[in-house]
Write an enzyme that holds these catalytic residues in place. Structure first.
Site, PDB file in Angstrom:
ATOM      1  N   HIS A 176      10.075   2.692  -8.111  1.00 31.39           N
ATOM      2  CA  HIS A 176       9.922   4.056  -7.600  1.00 31.39           C
ATOM      3  C   HIS A 176      10.723   5.024  -8.466  1.00 31.39           C
ATOM      4  O   HIS A 176      11.603   4.605  -9.223  1.00 31.39           O
ATOM      5  CB  HIS A 176      10.349   4.113  -6.134  1.00 31.39           C
TER       6      HIS A 176
ATOM      7  N   LYS B  87      13.655   4.225 -11.450  1.00 30.47           N
ATOM      8  CA  LYS B  87      13.077   3.946 -12.771  1.00 30.47           C
ATOM      9  C   LYS B  87      14.151   3.743 -13.842  1.00 30.47           C
ATOM     10  O   LYS B  87      14.014   2.895 -14.714  1.00 30.47           O
ATOM     11  CB  LYS B  87      12.094   5.052 -13.164  1.00 30.47           C
TER      12      LYS B  87
ATOM     13  N   THR C 143       2.909  -0.930 -12.769  1.00 27.89           N
ATOM     14  CA  THR C 143       2.185   0.241 -12.280  1.00 27.89           C
ATOM     15  C   THR C 143       2.314   1.345 -13.338  1.00 27.89           C
ATOM     16  O   THR C 143       3.233   1.338 -14.154  1.00 27.89           O
ATOM     17  CB  THR C 143       2.754   0.696 -10.921  1.00 27.89           C
TER      18      THR C 143
ATOM     19  N   THR D 238       3.167   4.624 -14.157  1.00 28.47           N
ATOM     20  CA  THR D 238       4.275   5.407 -14.699  1.00 28.47           C
ATOM     21  C   THR D 238       5.434   4.514 -15.125  1.00 28.47           C
ATOM     22  O   THR D 238       6.076   4.753 -16.157  1.00 28.47           O
ATOM     23  CB  THR D 238       4.749   6.456 -13.660  1.00 28.47           C
ATOM     24  N   THR D 239       5.661   3.472 -14.352  1.00 32.51           N
ATOM     25  CA  THR D 239       6.709   2.509 -14.720  1.00 32.51           C
ATOM     26  C   THR D 239       6.372   1.894 -16.078  1.00 32.51           C
ATOM     27  O   THR D 239       7.223   1.830 -16.980  1.00 32.51           O
ATOM     28  CB  THR D 239       6.813   1.389 -13.653  1.00 32.51           C
TER      29      THR D 239
ATOM     30  N   GLY E 296       1.308   4.087  -8.969  1.00 34.51           N
ATOM     31  CA  GLY E 296       1.489   3.624  -7.581  1.00 34.51           C
ATOM     32  C   GLY E 296       0.808   4.493  -6.528  1.00 34.51           C
ATOM     33  O   GLY E 296      -0.011   3.998  -5.743  1.00 34.51           O
TER      34      GLY E 296
ATOM     35  N   ASP F  76      -0.052  -0.053  -6.439  1.00 32.41           N
ATOM     36  CA  ASP F  76       0.516  -1.140  -5.612  1.00 32.41           C
ATOM     37  C   ASP F  76      -0.616  -2.049  -5.118  1.00 32.41           C
ATOM     38  O   ASP F  76      -0.477  -3.269  -5.065  1.00 32.41           O
ATOM     39  CB  ASP F  76       1.250  -0.574  -4.390  1.00 32.41           C
TER      40      ASP F  76
ATOM     41  N   ASP G 252      12.476   2.250  -3.378  1.00 34.32           N
ATOM     42  CA  ASP G 252      13.520   3.216  -3.023  1.00 34.32           C
ATOM     43  C   ASP G 252      13.780   3.167  -1.513  1.00 34.32           C
ATOM     44  O   ASP G 252      12.915   3.556  -0.728  1.00 34.32           O
ATOM     45  CB  ASP G 252      13.041   4.613  -3.450  1.00 34.32           C
TER      46      ASP G 252
ATOM     47  N   HIS H 254       2.729   7.005  -0.202  1.00 35.03           N
ATOM     48  CA  HIS H 254       1.999   5.731  -0.196  1.00 35.03           C
ATOM     49  C   HIS H 254       2.843   4.589   0.375  1.00 35.03           C
ATOM     50  O   HIS H 254       2.692   3.432  -0.018  1.00 35.03           O
ATOM     51  CB  HIS H 254       1.483   5.407  -1.601  1.00 35.03           C
TER      52      HIS H 254
ATOM     53  N   ASP I 130       1.040   1.444   1.277  1.00 38.19           N
ATOM     54  CA  ASP I 130       0.695   0.576   0.140  1.00 38.19           C
ATOM     55  C   ASP I 130       1.891  -0.286  -0.262  1.00 38.19           C
ATOM     56  O   ASP I 130       1.747  -1.451  -0.640  1.00 38.19           O
ATOM     57  CB  ASP I 130       0.266   1.403  -1.081  1.00 38.19           C
TER      58      ASP I 130
ATOM     59  N   ARG J  39       4.014  -7.301   1.808  1.00 37.77           N
ATOM     60  CA  ARG J  39       3.431  -8.277   2.730  1.00 37.77           C
ATOM     61  C   ARG J  39       2.590  -9.318   1.988  1.00 37.77           C
ATOM     62  O   ARG J  39       2.739 -10.520   2.198  1.00 37.77           O
ATOM     63  CB  ARG J  39       2.564  -7.575   3.788  1.00 37.77           C
TER      64      ARG J  39
HETATM   65  O1  LIG Z   1       4.935   4.154  -6.701  1.00 38.58           O
HETATM   66  C1  LIG Z   1       5.106   3.073  -7.228  1.00 38.58           C
HETATM   67  C2  LIG Z   1       5.174   1.847  -6.444  1.00 38.58           C
HETATM   68  O2  LIG Z   1       5.027   2.043  -5.071  1.00 38.58           O
HETATM   69  C3  LIG Z   1       5.264   2.970  -8.690  1.00 38.58           C
HETATM   70  O3  LIG Z   1       4.238   3.658  -9.340  1.00 38.58           O
HETATM   71  P1  LIG Z   1       4.460   4.253 -10.775  1.00 38.58           P
HETATM   72  O4  LIG Z   1       4.946   3.147 -11.632  1.00 38.58           O
HETATM   73  O5  LIG Z   1       3.126   4.765 -11.213  1.00 38.58           O
HETATM   74  O6  LIG Z   1       5.487   5.341 -10.616  1.00 38.58           O
END
Ligand SMILES: O=C(CO)COP(=O)(O)O
Length: 157
Positions: free
Chosen positions: A19, A23, A45, A47-48, A66, A71, A91, A98, A101, A107
């Site tokens: 999150h 990051k 995901t 952006t990560t 995400g 996710d 976080d 989300h 998600d 889960r």
């Molecule tokens: O929100 C995320 C996981 O729940 C991470 O997504 P990003 O890597 O796109 O920021």
């Protein structure tokens, strides 16, 4: 045999998710363990993954971001047996749009017995586990009794 060589012989599929407030921590963790992580197939995901690729010399299979469904994509990969390990720095202080998600991903990882690290200390334990350098795959629960129950419900309705 060198520790990294053992990893090379037994590559795992590792999903990296962080999150926004986590990051920096993910970048530092991946950077510290890059010599090992680069021996494995990495997913992240959106952006990560972009952040990690931008800052480190790593090849990462980037999924959707995400909040847009990333996710759920990781969850889908888990259900088809394509993920050996999930490093998910979520976080604990901020509600997110989300959140359902996020909960669904945690889960489904539990359902399929996938090793999950939700913080840096656990991630350290996982990455340093001797099992990382071996031909280890987590066991997958059978769930046959569950499938039979679902079938019976379907047939009686
Ligand atoms: O929100 C995320 C996981 O729940 C991470 O997504 P990003 O890597 O796109 O920021």
């Amino acid at each position: 045999m060198k520790y990294t060589q053992r990893h090379m012989n037994h590559p795992k599929h590792i999903a990296l998710v962080a999150h926004d407030n986590k990051k920096k921590e993910m970048l530092a963790w991946v950077s510290e363990h890059a010599p090992i992580l680069e021996q494995h197939h990495l997913y992240a995901t959106g952006t990560t993954g972009a952040l990690l690729e931008h800052n480190l010399d790593l090849t990462i299979e980037k999924l959707i971001s995400g909040p847009l469904g990333g996710d759920q994509q990781v969850g889908a990969l888990i259900t088809e047996g394509s993920i050996d390990m999930l490093i998910f720095f979520w976080d604990p202080f901020e509600p997110l749009p989300h959140d359902p998600d996020v909960k669904a991903l945690l889960r489904i990882a539990a359902v399929w017995n996938v090793p999950v690290a939700c913080n840096q200390a656990t991630a350290d334990f996982l990455i340093q586990s001797p099992l990382m350098g071996e031909n280890y795959t987590h066991s997958v629960p059978d769930y046959e009794h569950y499938r039979i129950k679902r079938r019976n419900i379907a047939e009686t309705n």
